[in-house]
Design an enzyme around this catalytic site. Sequence first.
Site, mmCIF file in Angstrom:
data_model
loop_
_atom_site.group_PDB
_atom_site.id
_atom_site.type_symbol
_atom_site.label_atom_id
_atom_site.label_comp_id
_atom_site.label_asym_id
_atom_site.label_seq_id
_atom_site.Cartn_x
_atom_site.Cartn_y
_atom_site.Cartn_z
ATOM 1 N N CYS A 1 0.834 -1.210 0.000
ATOM 2 C CA CYS A 1 0.000 0.000 0.000
ATOM 3 C C CYS A 1 0.868 1.259 0.000
ATOM 4 C CB CYS A 1 -0.880 0.020 1.235
ATOM 5 S SG CYS A 1 -1.954 -1.409 1.350
ATOM 6 N N ARG B 1 5.805 -0.553 -6.558
ATOM 7 C CA ARG B 1 5.711 -1.387 -5.363
ATOM 8 C C ARG B 1 4.638 -2.461 -5.494
ATOM 9 N NH1 ARG B 1 6.662 1.291 -0.466
ATOM 10 N NH2 ARG B 1 4.550 0.793 0.150
ATOM 11 N N TRP C 1 -2.626 -2.770 -1.694
ATOM 12 C CA TRP C 1 -2.176 -4.151 -1.957
ATOM 13 C C TRP C 1 -2.998 -4.977 -0.976
ATOM 14 C CZ3 TRP C 1 1.100 -7.358 -4.679
ATOM 15 C CH2 TRP C 1 1.581 -8.503 -4.040
ATOM 16 N N ASN D 1 -2.304 2.264 5.636
ATOM 17 C CA ASN D 1 -1.375 1.170 5.326
ATOM 18 C C ASN D 1 -1.185 0.373 6.602
ATOM 19 O OD1 ASN D 1 -1.020 2.408 2.907
ATOM 20 N ND2 ASN D 1 1.144 2.943 3.211
ATOM 21 N N GLY D 2 -1.055 -0.940 6.476
ATOM 22 C CA GLY D 2 -0.822 -1.769 7.660
ATOM 23 C C GLY D 2 -2.041 -2.607 7.979
ATOM 24 N N GLU E 1 17.715 -24.311 -5.600
ATOM 25 C CA GLU E 1 17.299 -22.904 -5.604
ATOM 26 C C GLU E 1 18.498 -21.983 -5.857
ATOM 27 O OE1 GLU E 1 14.768 -21.346 -6.024
ATOM 28 O OE2 GLU E 1 15.112 -19.344 -5.245
ATOM 29 N N LYS F 1 18.841 -19.507 -9.057
ATOM 30 C CA LYS F 1 19.066 -18.066 -8.896
ATOM 31 C C LYS F 1 20.243 -17.636 -9.757
ATOM 32 C CE LYS F 1 16.342 -17.168 -7.612
ATOM 33 N NZ LYS F 1 15.003 -17.496 -7.259
ATOM 34 N N GLU G 1 19.523 -17.924 -13.685
ATOM 35 C CA GLU G 1 18.534 -17.027 -14.298
ATOM 36 C C GLU G 1 19.000 -15.575 -14.389
ATOM 37 O OE1 GLU G 1 14.629 -16.704 -12.438
ATOM 38 O OE2 GLU G 1 15.491 -16.957 -10.470
ATOM 39 N N HIS H 1 27.394 -41.159 -9.488
ATOM 40 C CA HIS H 1 26.628 -41.974 -10.430
ATOM 41 C C HIS H 1 26.627 -41.360 -11.831
ATOM 42 C CE1 HIS H 1 25.393 -44.669 -7.262
ATOM 43 N NE2 HIS H 1 25.078 -43.622 -6.520
ATOM 44 N N LYS I 1 7.990 -12.144 -14.911
ATOM 45 C CA LYS I 1 7.731 -12.300 -13.480
ATOM 46 C C LYS I 1 6.602 -13.290 -13.237
ATOM 47 C CE LYS I 1 8.223 -11.577 -9.137
ATOM 48 N NZ LYS I 1 9.255 -12.434 -8.537
#
Length: 609
Positions: free
Chosen positions: A2, A27, A74, A100-101, A482, A486, A489, A505, A604
């Site tokens: 927000c 944001r 948001w 906000n919050g 992961e 990262k 990409e 193996h 995204k």
Amino acid sequence: MCGIVGYIGGGSAKRIIIDGLKRLEYRGYDSSGIALAANGRIAVEKTVGRIAALEDRMAGMDLDGHAGIGHTRWATHGAPSDANAHPHTSADGEIAIVHNGIIENYLELREWLSGEHGVPFRSETDSEVVAHLIRLYYEGDLLDAVFRAVGRMRGAYAIGAMAASEPDRIVAVRKDAPLIAGLGEDCNFLASDIPALLKYARTIYLLENNETVLVTRNEVSIFNERREKVKRDVYHVTWDADAAEKGGHDHFMIKEIYEQPKGISDTMGRRLGADGGIRLDGISLARRELERIERVYIVACGTAYHAGLVGKYAIERLAGMPVEVDVASEFRYREPFVNDRTLFICISQSGETLDTLEALREAKRRGARALSVVNVVGSSVARESDDVFYTWAGPEIAVASTKAYTTQLVCMYLLALYMGRELGRLGDGEYARLVDELGRAPGRIESILAQEKRVQEIAKKIYRSEQVFFIGRGPDASVALEGSLKLKEISYINSFAIAAGELKHGTIALIEQDTLVIALATQSRLAGKLLSNIEEVKARGARVISLAMEGDANVERQSDETIFIPRCADEVAPLLAVVPLQLLAYHIAKLRGCDIDKPKNLAKSVTVE
Ligand code: M6R
């Protein structure tokens, strides 16, 4: 996340507030709105969607004023909708607020306001109570009413408020949510973030917790909780607009890496009670229901899939339930053993990944109960699931997912701990120990972030490598996946992750002089085995960079470089171990001159098959 913008002065409040809101668009938000004081009333326009939609809506209207407050929302409480968008107003339109919050006691306040005072509610938000509460206390002095209303609220907030009867004042208050006041010429401003004001004001006051500010055209006055005026030095902003959006960081990715302690605290904070109990946001998973479940399926893509792999370890180990993990694009085309005794968990930051959404639909067709772990409130995955367990990471803007992953891990740990306790498979002592370990994660991540320089130095030594192997055992094998994703990409280095025991193996054939191997050695239970794997690759000439628990001299001795993470329980080590790998990927990509926030060929949110 927000955003708030307020303006009071001689110019067009509408133009300046809309412009400020646009500067907060990066944001992430799902709706926006504006309240303008004009002709003895407060006019409010708000809409779901982009700010352009708000502008379109206002285009034909003769609506402007010299004071106003605006908001980008948001969604947290209540889906994105026109009704849930801010500003919210009191029933008679006297008071308008943006917030906000989270108002934690909003249900209690809502019941009280509607029961005792007959207040009609028009939204599903926690924020609406703020408008009604201020109205209840309003007797012609907005500052006084805000003070009194805030005394009834619990939670985190930055609130901007206006009263139709006092068009020459904006009052704002903050607690655990940022708020600033900007000083202009013949005008003053209010905002949640510096970028909103950069074009208009570079001299600002940074408000502190529990402070209230009265903003008029000619004056900004700050008050403490006791209503005493406080003196505050001004802060001169020297950042340019681009840097300001990134909070002074060079890229969103590094900003989001640094936001992880907060994201983790927010994700845990709402679920961990003071009694150590876990609340699942009203999701009903009582012992009787859990005992009916024969199997858990976790399905996701990319980074979210990697979080699911760690979730498998956690649920199997702590709740003693069988878990299958699958990538969504594969799950859809198999004949999975999913039925009405399956708990189907899908994980998605965006909640819009088509493969994940289709897998969810398939699981529901087969009768499974679908629980999603999602970051974006009101997204498709969230809407189509039976239950949603939100990550509270805030908007993730960089394509490379970082804070979504760690908050997804927290959700998986909370679910596993809850299930383990409910099913009686986890003793009180072990449960308490792991809850405590989770609670310590944000502080421990802060201390890893403090080692950024060290990681940067290592990046300088290896950034020219064109091939990297990540190895690990147990949960480290999942974190290796992961870390490798990262790196590849954002730096375009050919990077590959493998369970360390699998090396011999086949893959070990590729290890030769100077091959770069990143060894994850955080699992004390498997330390000896992993050490042997490090020796195997060293014997073939590999350069080894290890990740180990503080003080692990054996790993340090065997490795060319070692990055230490604070000692913690094996179970929660993935939460910490991934952070140096994110930093390493970031600094390698930076040294290679890559477009970190927008890597080539990637989006995204992947809404195609
Ligand atoms: O929004 P989702 O979590 O469903 O997205 C899943 C993947 O597309 C995403 O994690 C992707 O792998 C990221 N680029 C990884 O950094």
